[in-house]
Design a protein around this motif. Structure first.
Motif, mmCIF file in Angstrom:
data_model
loop_
_atom_site.group_PDB
_atom_site.id
_atom_site.type_symbol
_atom_site.label_atom_id
_atom_site.label_comp_id
_atom_site.label_asym_id
_atom_site.label_seq_id
_atom_site.Cartn_x
_atom_site.Cartn_y
_atom_site.Cartn_z
ATOM 1 N N GLY A 66 50.836 26.703 -50.099
ATOM 2 C CA GLY A 66 49.423 26.348 -49.993
ATOM 3 C C GLY A 66 48.793 26.992 -48.770
ATOM 4 O O GLY A 66 48.875 28.193 -48.588
ATOM 5 N N TRP A 67 48.211 26.149 -47.910
ATOM 6 C CA TRP A 67 47.537 26.645 -46.705
ATOM 7 C C TRP A 67 48.448 26.603 -45.470
ATOM 8 O O TRP A 67 48.033 26.981 -44.378
ATOM 9 C CB TRP A 67 46.275 25.823 -46.439
ATOM 10 N N GLU A 68 49.670 26.131 -45.637
ATOM 11 C CA GLU A 68 50.602 26.011 -44.512
ATOM 12 C C GLU A 68 51.215 27.369 -44.159
ATOM 13 O O GLU A 68 51.389 28.239 -45.022
ATOM 14 C CB GLU A 68 51.727 25.036 -44.870
ATOM 15 N N LYS A 69 51.607 27.511 -42.901
ATOM 16 C CA LYS A 69 52.290 28.744 -42.489
ATOM 17 C C LYS A 69 53.715 28.749 -43.013
ATOM 18 O O LYS A 69 54.378 27.710 -43.049
ATOM 19 C CB LYS A 69 52.305 28.864 -40.965
ATOM 20 N N MET A 70 54.161 29.928 -43.396
ATOM 21 C CA MET A 70 55.550 30.112 -43.785
ATOM 22 C C MET A 70 56.366 30.329 -42.517
ATOM 23 O O MET A 70 55.862 30.895 -41.552
ATOM 24 C CB MET A 70 55.683 31.329 -44.698
ATOM 25 N N LYS A 71 57.596 29.890 -42.533
ATOM 26 C CA LYS A 71 58.450 30.076 -41.363
ATOM 27 C C LYS A 71 58.761 31.552 -41.171
ATOM 28 O O LYS A 71 58.926 32.304 -42.135
ATOM 29 C CB LYS A 71 59.745 29.290 -41.523
ATOM 30 N N ARG A 72 58.861 31.909 -39.904
ATOM 31 C CA ARG A 72 59.278 33.260 -39.565
ATOM 32 C C ARG A 72 60.725 33.444 -40.028
ATOM 33 O O ARG A 72 61.562 32.566 -39.802
ATOM 34 C CB ARG A 72 59.165 33.470 -38.062
ATOM 35 N N LEU A 73 61.001 34.568 -40.655
ATOM 36 C CA LEU A 73 62.349 34.843 -41.136
ATOM 37 C C LEU A 73 63.221 35.327 -39.993
ATOM 38 O O LEU A 73 62.746 35.983 -39.061
ATOM 39 C CB LEU A 73 62.319 35.895 -42.249
ATOM 40 N N THR A 74 64.484 35.008 -40.073
ATOM 41 C CA THR A 74 65.454 35.480 -39.088
ATOM 42 C C THR A 74 66.483 36.334 -39.807
ATOM 43 O O THR A 74 66.466 36.451 -41.019
ATOM 44 C CB THR A 74 66.134 34.291 -38.382
ATOM 45 N N GLY A 75 67.374 36.894 -39.054
ATOM 46 C CA GLY A 75 68.396 37.755 -39.657
ATOM 47 C C GLY A 75 67.906 39.189 -39.751
ATOM 48 O O GLY A 75 66.973 39.598 -39.071
ATOM 49 N N LYS A 76 68.537 39.907 -40.634
ATOM 50 C CA LYS A 76 68.260 41.339 -40.767
ATOM 51 C C LYS A 76 66.940 41.567 -41.491
ATOM 52 O O LYS A 76 66.721 41.074 -42.585
ATOM 53 C CB LYS A 76 69.411 42.008 -41.522
ATOM 54 N N SER A 77 66.074 42.337 -40.867
ATOM 55 C CA SER A 77 64.780 42.697 -41.441
ATOM 56 C C SER A 77 64.966 43.851 -42.434
ATOM 57 O O SER A 77 65.853 44.687 -42.249
ATOM 58 C CB SER A 77 63.841 43.125 -40.311
ATOM 59 N N PRO A 78 64.127 43.919 -43.483
ATOM 60 C CA PRO A 78 64.221 45.063 -44.404
ATOM 61 C C PRO A 78 64.035 46.377 -43.655
ATOM 62 O O PRO A 78 63.305 46.449 -42.662
ATOM 63 C CB PRO A 78 63.063 44.830 -45.380
ATOM 64 N N GLU A 79 64.715 47.410 -44.138
ATOM 65 C CA GLU A 79 64.629 48.725 -43.509
ATOM 66 C C GLU A 79 63.760 49.648 -44.344
ATOM 67 O O GLU A 79 63.745 49.556 -45.574
ATOM 68 C CB GLU A 79 66.023 49.311 -43.333
ATOM 69 N N PHE A 80 63.043 50.536 -43.659
ATOM 70 C CA PHE A 80 62.135 51.473 -44.304
ATOM 71 C C PHE A 80 62.293 52.849 -43.684
ATOM 72 O O PHE A 80 62.789 52.972 -42.562
ATOM 73 C CB PHE A 80 60.672 51.019 -44.123
ATOM 74 N N GLU A 81 61.823 53.861 -44.394
ATOM 75 C CA GLU A 81 61.775 55.205 -43.828
ATOM 76 C C GLU A 81 60.839 55.190 -42.631
ATOM 77 O O GLU A 81 59.943 54.344 -42.539
ATOM 78 C CB GLU A 81 61.281 56.206 -44.873
ATOM 79 N N ASP A 82 61.021 56.128 -41.721
ATOM 80 C CA ASP A 82 60.253 56.143 -40.471
ATOM 81 C C ASP A 82 58.747 56.138 -40.697
ATOM 82 O O ASP A 82 58.017 55.400 -40.029
ATOM 83 C CB ASP A 82 60.642 57.350 -39.612
ATOM 84 N N ASP A 83 58.250 56.972 -41.623
ATOM 85 C CA ASP A 83 56.806 57.044 -41.872
ATOM 86 C C ASP A 83 56.266 55.704 -42.357
ATOM 87 O O ASP A 83 55.210 55.251 -41.916
ATOM 88 C CB ASP A 83 56.484 58.130 -42.902
ATOM 89 N N THR A 84 56.983 55.080 -43.269
ATOM 90 C CA THR A 84 56.566 53.782 -43.794
ATOM 91 C C THR A 84 56.603 52.732 -42.700
ATOM 92 O O THR A 84 55.682 51.912 -42.575
ATOM 93 C CB THR A 84 57.467 53.370 -44.975
ATOM 94 N N LEU A 85 57.619 52.760 -41.881
ATOM 95 C CA LEU A 85 57.742 51.812 -40.779
ATOM 96 C C LEU A 85 56.564 51.942 -39.814
ATOM 97 O O LEU A 85 56.032 50.937 -39.337
ATOM 98 C CB LEU A 85 59.066 52.017 -40.051
ATOM 99 N N GLU A 86 56.134 53.156 -39.556
ATOM 100 C CA GLU A 86 54.984 53.363 -38.672
ATOM 101 C C GLU A 86 53.716 52.759 -39.269
ATOM 102 O O GLU A 86 52.897 52.185 -38.554
ATOM 103 C CB GLU A 86 54.788 54.851 -38.359
ATOM 104 N N VAL A 87 53.541 52.875 -40.584
ATOM 105 C CA VAL A 87 52.386 52.261 -41.246
ATOM 106 C C VAL A 87 52.468 50.742 -41.117
ATOM 107 O O VAL A 87 51.484 50.086 -40.768
ATOM 108 C CB VAL A 87 52.294 52.678 -42.729
ATOM 109 N N LEU A 88 53.640 50.176 -41.389
ATOM 110 C CA LEU A 88 53.797 48.726 -41.293
ATOM 111 C C LEU A 88 53.515 48.228 -39.879
ATOM 112 O O LEU A 88 52.841 47.204 -39.687
ATOM 113 C CB LEU A 88 55.194 48.308 -41.744
#
Length: 149
Positions: A66-88
């Motif tokens: 709903g309108w509540e905040k989702m908890k921040r995720l812990t552990g390993k973050s998804p990995e992306f190519e360098d260009d995509t990571l820069e956009v994110l």
């Protein structure tokens, strides 16, 4: 291939977000990726809902928050190519400071959402897709203006 859940999880590893914030952050990641690299970041459709751009599969996955905040995720973050990571990273730096209502207002002021909505009343239900080509052109032009071109 990257999917919208990879992108959403990357943002949720950075910070606790509301569902509305997460939707708009994923939208802007797609928009700027299109503008900069002329190809979509993910394949999932974005629609012009009443409260701004929404990726339906992401919406239904997290609707129970709903309108509540989702908890921040812990552990390993998804990995992306360098260009995509820069956009994110750029999307995160630019848009994460806004709350969901501010992001909604921002997307409502921009052509891709407006075009997909057409002449619908502000609170009329809509599931029209937002054009990837319009997103590419609109945000590409914004990028050129920012670069002084």
């Amino acid at each position: 291939m990257v999917n919208v859940f990879d992108v959403a999880h990357w943002f949720l590893h950075k910070k606790s977000l509301t569902h509305k914030q997460l939707q708009k952050m994923c939208y802007y990641a797609q928009a700027w990726h299109l503008a900069l690299f002329d190809k979509p970041l993910f394949d999932e459709e974005i629609q012009a809902w009443v409260h701004g751009p929404v990726i339906p599969v992401l919406y239904y996955q997290y609707a129970n928050y709903g309108w509540e905040k989702m908890k921040r995720l812990t552990g390993k973050s998804p990995e992306f190519e360098d260009d995509t990571l820069e956009v994110l990273k750029a999307v995160y730096r630019t848009y994460s400071k806004f709350d969901g209502s501010q992001l909604e207002s921002l997307t409502h002021s921009e052509l891709p959402w407006q075009e997909a909505r057409g002449n619908l009343a502000p609170y009329e239900i809509c599931n029209n897709p937002i054009s990837l080509e319009t997103m590419r052109q609109y945000y590409g032009e914004k990028y050129k203006q920012a670069q002084g071109e």
